[in-house]
Design an enzyme around this catalytic site. Sequence first.
Site, PDB file in Angstrom:
ATOM      1  N   LYS A   1     -25.893   2.922  35.191  1.00 10.79           N
ATOM      2  CA  LYS A   1     -24.571   2.950  35.832  1.00 10.79           C
ATOM      3  C   LYS A   1     -23.902   1.638  35.453  1.00 10.79           C
ATOM      4  O   LYS A   1     -24.086   0.622  36.112  1.00 10.79           O
ATOM      5  CB  LYS A   1     -24.699   3.092  37.343  1.00 10.79           C
ATOM      6  CG  LYS A   1     -23.377   3.293  38.077  1.00 10.79           C
ATOM      7  CD  LYS A   1     -23.582   3.304  39.585  1.00 10.79           C
ATOM      8  CE  LYS A   1     -24.358   4.536  40.025  1.00 10.79           C
ATOM      9  NZ  LYS A   1     -24.568   4.542  41.510  1.00 10.79           N
TER      10      LYS A   1
ATOM     11  N   THR B  39      15.642  -5.466  14.266  1.00 17.88           N
ATOM     12  CA  THR B  39      16.521  -6.327  15.043  1.00 17.88           C
ATOM     13  C   THR B  39      17.873  -5.639  15.208  1.00 17.88           C
ATOM     14  O   THR B  39      18.037  -4.463  14.849  1.00 17.88           O
ATOM     15  CB  THR B  39      16.707  -7.677  14.341  1.00 17.88           C
ATOM     16  OG1 THR B  39      17.442  -7.460  13.129  1.00 17.88           O
ATOM     17  CG2 THR B  39      15.362  -8.317  14.017  1.00 17.88           C
TER      18      THR B  39
ATOM     19  N   TYR C  91     -26.012   4.036  26.825  1.00 21.64           N
ATOM     20  CA  TYR C  91     -26.935   3.280  27.675  1.00 21.64           C
ATOM     21  C   TYR C  91     -28.225   2.992  26.940  1.00 21.64           C
ATOM     22  O   TYR C  91     -28.849   3.875  26.352  1.00 21.64           O
ATOM     23  CB  TYR C  91     -27.242   4.053  28.961  1.00 21.64           C
ATOM     24  CG  TYR C  91     -28.469   3.524  29.685  1.00 21.64           C
ATOM     25  CD1 TYR C  91     -28.512   2.200  30.129  1.00 21.64           C
ATOM     26  CD2 TYR C  91     -29.584   4.320  29.889  1.00 21.64           C
ATOM     27  CE1 TYR C  91     -29.634   1.695  30.757  1.00 21.64           C
ATOM     28  CE2 TYR C  91     -30.719   3.829  30.526  1.00 21.64           C
ATOM     29  CZ  TYR C  91     -30.740   2.518  30.956  1.00 21.64           C
ATOM     30  OH  TYR C  91     -31.846   2.016  31.568  1.00 21.64           O
TER      31      TYR C  91
ATOM     32  N   ILE D 128      17.038  -5.785   8.995  1.00 14.63           N
ATOM     33  CA  ILE D 128      16.152  -6.906   9.306  1.00 14.63           C
ATOM     34  C   ILE D 128      15.155  -6.505  10.399  1.00 14.63           C
ATOM     35  O   ILE D 128      15.557  -6.027  11.464  1.00 14.63           O
ATOM     36  CB  ILE D 128      16.952  -8.144   9.758  1.00 14.63           C
ATOM     37  CG1 ILE D 128      17.968  -8.547   8.688  1.00 14.63           C
ATOM     38  CG2 ILE D 128      16.014  -9.311  10.073  1.00 14.63           C
ATOM     39  CD1 ILE D 128      18.857  -9.709   9.088  1.00 14.63           C
ATOM     40  N   TYR D 129      13.896  -6.700  10.123  1.00 18.18           N
ATOM     41  CA  TYR D 129      12.817  -6.434  11.066  1.00 18.18           C
ATOM     42  C   TYR D 129      12.249  -7.777  11.546  1.00 18.18           C
ATOM     43  O   TYR D 129      12.403  -8.804  10.893  1.00 18.18           O
ATOM     44  CB  TYR D 129      11.701  -5.615  10.414  1.00 18.18           C
ATOM     45  CG  TYR D 129      12.106  -4.211  10.021  1.00 18.18           C
ATOM     46  CD1 TYR D 129      11.711  -3.116  10.778  1.00 18.18           C
ATOM     47  CD2 TYR D 129      12.882  -3.979   8.886  1.00 18.18           C
ATOM     48  CE1 TYR D 129      12.069  -1.813  10.415  1.00 18.18           C
ATOM     49  CE2 TYR D 129      13.248  -2.691   8.525  1.00 18.18           C
ATOM     50  CZ  TYR D 129      12.844  -1.624   9.292  1.00 18.18           C
ATOM     51  OH  TYR D 129      13.213  -0.348   8.934  1.00 18.18           O
TER      52      TYR D 129
ATOM     53  N   ARG E 117       0.829  -1.212   0.000  1.00 15.46           N
ATOM     54  CA  ARG E 117       0.000   0.000   0.000  1.00 15.46           C
ATOM     55  C   ARG E 117       0.861   1.260   0.000  1.00 15.46           C
ATOM     56  O   ARG E 117       0.447   2.307  -0.497  1.00 15.46           O
ATOM     57  CB  ARG E 117      -0.937  -0.004   1.214  1.00 15.46           C
ATOM     58  CG  ARG E 117      -2.048  -1.033   1.126  1.00 15.46           C
ATOM     59  CD  ARG E 117      -3.133  -0.794   2.167  1.00 15.46           C
ATOM     60  NE  ARG E 117      -2.658  -0.984   3.530  1.00 15.46           N
ATOM     61  CZ  ARG E 117      -2.653  -2.158   4.163  1.00 15.46           C
ATOM     62  NH1 ARG E 117      -3.072  -3.244   3.532  1.00 15.46           N
ATOM     63  NH2 ARG E 117      -2.222  -2.249   5.409  1.00 15.46           N
TER      64      ARG E 117
ATOM     65  N   ASN F  69      -5.378 -18.735  12.386  1.00 13.09           N
ATOM     66  CA  ASN F  69      -4.931 -19.714  13.387  1.00 13.09           C
ATOM     67  C   ASN F  69      -5.751 -19.646  14.670  1.00 13.09           C
ATOM     68  O   ASN F  69      -5.897 -20.643  15.368  1.00 13.09           O
ATOM     69  CB  ASN F  69      -3.428 -19.576  13.677  1.00 13.09           C
ATOM     70  CG  ASN F  69      -3.010 -18.171  13.998  1.00 13.09           C
ATOM     71  OD1 ASN F  69      -3.818 -17.250  13.983  1.00 13.09           O
ATOM     72  ND2 ASN F  69      -1.742 -17.997  14.290  1.00 13.09           N
ATOM     73  N   CYS F  70      -6.317 -18.481  14.996  1.00 12.64           N
ATOM     74  CA  CYS F  70      -7.150 -18.382  16.196  1.00 12.64           C
ATOM     75  C   CYS F  70      -8.468 -19.143  16.049  1.00 12.64           C
ATOM     76  O   CYS F  70      -9.129 -19.445  17.044  1.00 12.64           O
ATOM     77  CB  CYS F  70      -7.439 -16.915  16.523  1.00 12.64           C
ATOM     78  SG  CYS F  70      -5.957 -15.961  16.952  1.00 12.64           S
TER      79      CYS F  70
END
Length: 564
Positions: A432, A271, A424, A276-277, A23, A43-44
């Site tokens: 409350k 890192t 509410y 390198i990340y 992007r 994966n979750c």
Amino acid sequence: MGKKIVVIGGVAGGASTAARIRRIDEQAEIIMFEKGPHVSFSNCSLPFYLSGIVESSEKLVLMNPTAFKSKYNIEARVQSEVISINRNDKTVTVINNATDETYEESYDHLVLSPGASPIVPNLEGVRSPHVFTVRNVEDIERLNNYVQTKDIENIAVVGGGFIGVEVAENLKLAGRNVSLIEFANQIMMPFDYDMVQILHKEMVDQGVEVIVEDGLAAISDTGVKLNSGKVIEAQAVILAIGVRPETKLAKEAGLEIGELGGIKVDANYRTSDSSIYAVGDAIEVYHQLTRKPARLALAGPAQRQARAAADHMYGIPHQNKGVIGSSSIQIFDLAAASTGLNEKMAKQAGIQSDSVYIIASDKVGLMPNSNPLHFKLVFEVPTGKVLGAQAIGKGNADKRIDVIATLITMGGTLEDLKELELTYSPMYSTAKDVVNLAALVALNVLYGRYNQVHVSEVRDLVEQGAVFIDVREPNEFANGHLLNAVNIPLSELRGRMGEVPKDVPVYVHCRSGQRSYNAVMALQNSGYGNVVNVSGSFLGICLYEYFNDVKTGREPIVTKYNFK
């Protein structure tokens, strides 16, 4: 010509980094390597395939290489494992697992998102064909096929974290007999011991055998043996003991590893090599409350890390606020959510703290499906800074925790929470809301307007013969009460104060805490200086005591449990 970006690993971290780079930079050459067959999957959601909530494993796959190429012009190479990083040459060595071909690929920037791998203990039987871990789509397909084709009835799940609990739940929903085994004294460690008893009870009520304070010793063809010597019948075993960060590539490349064993990164997820990340489950992050390194295997933080890393490559500023750890889970009929620090974590971090336990309706009681919401708020003493919260109930526990997570991120206090203006409607909440109510109660405790004890302290007090005043109505008292408690209904209290002793501590409770608070204030304002409110009251006491009473066979401290 644009930059050449190589991404190792897909799913939340790697795939999100690659998409964000595209992007920003249409000219960049982006290559993503994934050693498995799927570059992007949920994966979750894996455990939900076992019960049929997710109808087919194909639906777990979010995007394939063809879609990545057509939609994002990203080359996703599956079955391609990066086996080494050559930092001096700025290349990676790749093996195509389908053809055994080995080749090198250059990069300008490299992104590591290798994730974390399931921990498999070195015990007898763990490599047997009926023993499984759950990390990817292939794993869950293999487990489900085994259970169904062999018509497995008895299954042991080892580990009471998110994966273990969700796998156990979904296998139970699929009609299997399930035992959930946890080495610690509780499942679901983000929750304090008092709150998790609600989850223990729910699992037991739904037919799951919950075994705590007992670890796996060995696995046989017919079951598992525990450290206690107990043998559990099981024709399939799922190991969900935990995960460890995948750092092999990083270590071999000489990248710095943090004190908790994850890849060390700076505020921009770089890192020790500036080219390198690293993002996702393999890294160490900064916890904004403890101010120490942490590991957090959650998809939401991984996606934010991915965006920040991609932005930094292109000089886009990013403010790293650290993590607080927010999560939620559905356990049968209960929604459970937590954020920030629980009491145990705060103590371990050396933070002086206290908490309040509130039970309030999740919506106006007149409305359909109104249910109790159990809410625990943890705060710093003496500042009143909000540190964390846990919520459990049939209603919108996650919504309440999201409110607290936002407040913590903004550095909010109990005073801020008290004044927080929320929407509410009788169908969704009360005027409350429980989060505002928790702030009011916590401020009363913080400012010393009254004293409290927690449900975890009640058993010792009962066994010591402490004086308990139950201010519920007589019909409620008759339907179950603390041993030796005295029933003085709030409606009769002002005419019966002479029955309340002044020379010893007096502990006051009702069903959920509102009437007992009013009783404590009335007594204090009438000259009683030694009255104490029971945080959580009788409903909280029953929930706290029940699981251990049933499991250990100990003598209950109530004449009858109340859970509603």
